[in-house]
Design a protein around this motif. Structure first.
Motif, PDB file in Angstrom:
ATOM      1  N   ASP A 101       0.942  -1.343  -0.337  1.00 10.77           N
ATOM      2  CA  ASP A 101       0.009   0.199   0.223  1.00 10.77           C
ATOM      3  C   ASP A 101       0.870   1.101  -0.064  1.00 10.77           C
ATOM      4  N   VAL A 154     -11.381  -9.101  -7.489  1.00  7.25           N
ATOM      5  CA  VAL A 154     -11.640  -7.899  -5.737  1.00  7.25           C
ATOM      6  C   VAL A 154     -12.730  -8.630  -4.706  1.00  7.25           C
ATOM      7  N   ASN A 203      -7.495  -4.154  -3.273  1.00  8.11           N
ATOM      8  CA  ASN A 203      -7.773  -3.936  -1.373  1.00  8.11           C
ATOM      9  C   ASN A 203      -8.335  -2.706  -0.423  1.00  8.11           C
ATOM     10  N   PRO A 204      -9.024  -2.789   0.880  1.00  7.74           N
ATOM     11  CA  PRO A 204      -9.537  -1.844   0.949  1.00  7.74           C
ATOM     12  C   PRO A 204      -8.892  -0.355   0.427  1.00  7.74           C
ATOM     13  N   LYS A 205      -7.537  -0.797   1.568  1.00  3.71           N
ATOM     14  CA  LYS A 205      -6.826   0.245   1.039  1.00  3.71           C
ATOM     15  C   LYS A 205      -6.603   1.592   0.581  1.00  3.71           C
ATOM     16  N   GLN A 206      -5.956   0.184  -0.592  1.00  2.00           N
ATOM     17  CA  GLN A 206      -5.763   1.377  -1.749  1.00  2.00           C
ATOM     18  C   GLN A 206      -6.586   2.203  -2.168  1.00  2.00           C
ATOM     19  N   VAL A 207      -7.716   1.432  -1.996  1.00  3.93           N
ATOM     20  CA  VAL A 207      -8.655   2.655  -2.658  1.00  3.93           C
ATOM     21  C   VAL A 207      -9.194   3.710  -1.419  1.00  3.93           C
ATOM     22  N   SER A 245     -15.278   0.597  -2.085  1.00  6.67           N
ATOM     23  CA  SER A 245     -15.257   1.831  -3.562  1.00  6.67           C
ATOM     24  C   SER A 245     -16.614   2.634  -3.907  1.00  6.67           C
ATOM     25  N   GLU A 280     -16.360  -6.377   0.157  1.00 12.29           N
ATOM     26  CA  GLU A 280     -15.387  -4.902   0.914  1.00 12.29           C
ATOM     27  C   GLU A 280     -14.695  -4.362   0.338  1.00 12.29           C
ATOM     28  N   THR A 281     -13.816  -4.671  -0.975  1.00 15.78           N
ATOM     29  CA  THR A 281     -13.262  -3.417  -1.677  1.00 15.78           C
ATOM     30  C   THR A 281     -14.352  -2.590  -2.391  1.00 15.78           C
TER      31      THR A 281
END
Length: 271
Positions: free
Chosen positions: A64, A123, A90-94, A131, A126-127
């Motif tokens: 990330d 994906v 993943n959610p962190k990258q979003v 988003s 959650e992702t």
């Protein structure tokens, strides 16, 4: 002596997406498209899918912090005229991308990559949910296919009537504009629908091309739209030109044999 009087600028397009080791999708398809249309391509790599023309075997997210560092490094030097966002694994990258681009002044085109051409899920829920909450509302345009639209609204989208219903639901979810792609329609005539909030929908139609070489069509389309927007075209014209570019790229590749599965488009068909 260097003549500085003849310098001229080039429009720049940043692709934030995953890597494709055989060059038909993701960053490579984006870079080919952006270059073919006369813009300068820049990349932020988000994931390393292990894949070939037969499908995706596994996906390794890029750290990330490395995604954040890539964004900072590029924007410190070159401010992109437009941004295309593809696979965020993943959610962190979003969260990182959404926060970084919240004050960005150019156009953002998002291809909501969820399932590969071969049917591999890319994906998790959650992702997708995050988003929808924090990223899609920032976009100039979101470009889901029928499978992605079905996942986003929670019901099957399989014909033009259902597409019209789905696109209204997507707009109501906060997306400013949606190009719902009809490449997965079970018909010889393919319809894609552009809906800009507050405006009447516009339908683009094309004939189906009999070809297995359709790898990276979504990546190609979204990066082509981002390129035409960078070049100054209004959104409907950018979509129309990009759809035609994809059509011509598929047509030019239909007789090429490359790989045992879904082969790539011919992005440089004019050469």
């Amino acid at each position: 002596m260097i003549d500085t009087g003849n310098q001229h600028t080039v429009k720049t397009v940043l692709s934030i997406a995953g890597f494709d080791s055989i060059g038909g999708a993701g960053l490579q398809a984006d870079s080919k498209t952006i270059s073919a249309l006369g813009c300068y391509a820049m990349n932020v790599i988000t994931a390393l899918p292990i894949q070939n023309t037969l499908g995706v075997r596994s996906v390794y997210p890029i750290p990330d912090q490395a995604v954040k560092d890539q964004l900072n490094c590029i924007f410190d030097d070159i401010y992109p005229d437009s941004v295309k966002i593809g696979m965020l694994p993943n959610p962190k990258q979003v969260e990182i991308v959404a926060r970084f681009l919240e004050d960005y002044k150019g156009n953002i085109v998002i291809d909501p990559v969820m399932v590969s051409t071969s049917g591999h899920s890319l994906v998790d829920q959650e992702t997708i949910a995050l988003s929808t909450q924090v990223l899609y509302s920032m976009a100039t345009l979101v470009t889901p296919n029928l499978d992605e639209a079905s996942m986003l609204i929670g019901c099957k989208v399989s014909n033009v009537e259902e597409m019209n219903q789905a696109i209204d639901k997507l707009i109501n979810m906060g997306m400013p504009a949606v190009l719902l792609k009809g490449g997965h329609l079970d018909s010889e005539k393919l319809s894609s629908i552009l809906k800009i909030r507050g405006q009447r929908p516009e339908i683009f139609e094309s004939e189906r091309i009999a070809s297995k070489n359709t790898r990276g069509t979504g990546c190609t389309l979204s990066s082509a739209i981002a390129s035409y927007l960078a070049l100054g075209d209004p959104l409907p014209i950018a979509c129309e030109k990009a759809l035609d570019y994809v059509y011509q790229s598929i047509l030019a590749a239909k007789d090429i044999s490359l790989g045992k599965g879904n082969g790539p488009l011919n992005h440089f068909f004019t050469r």
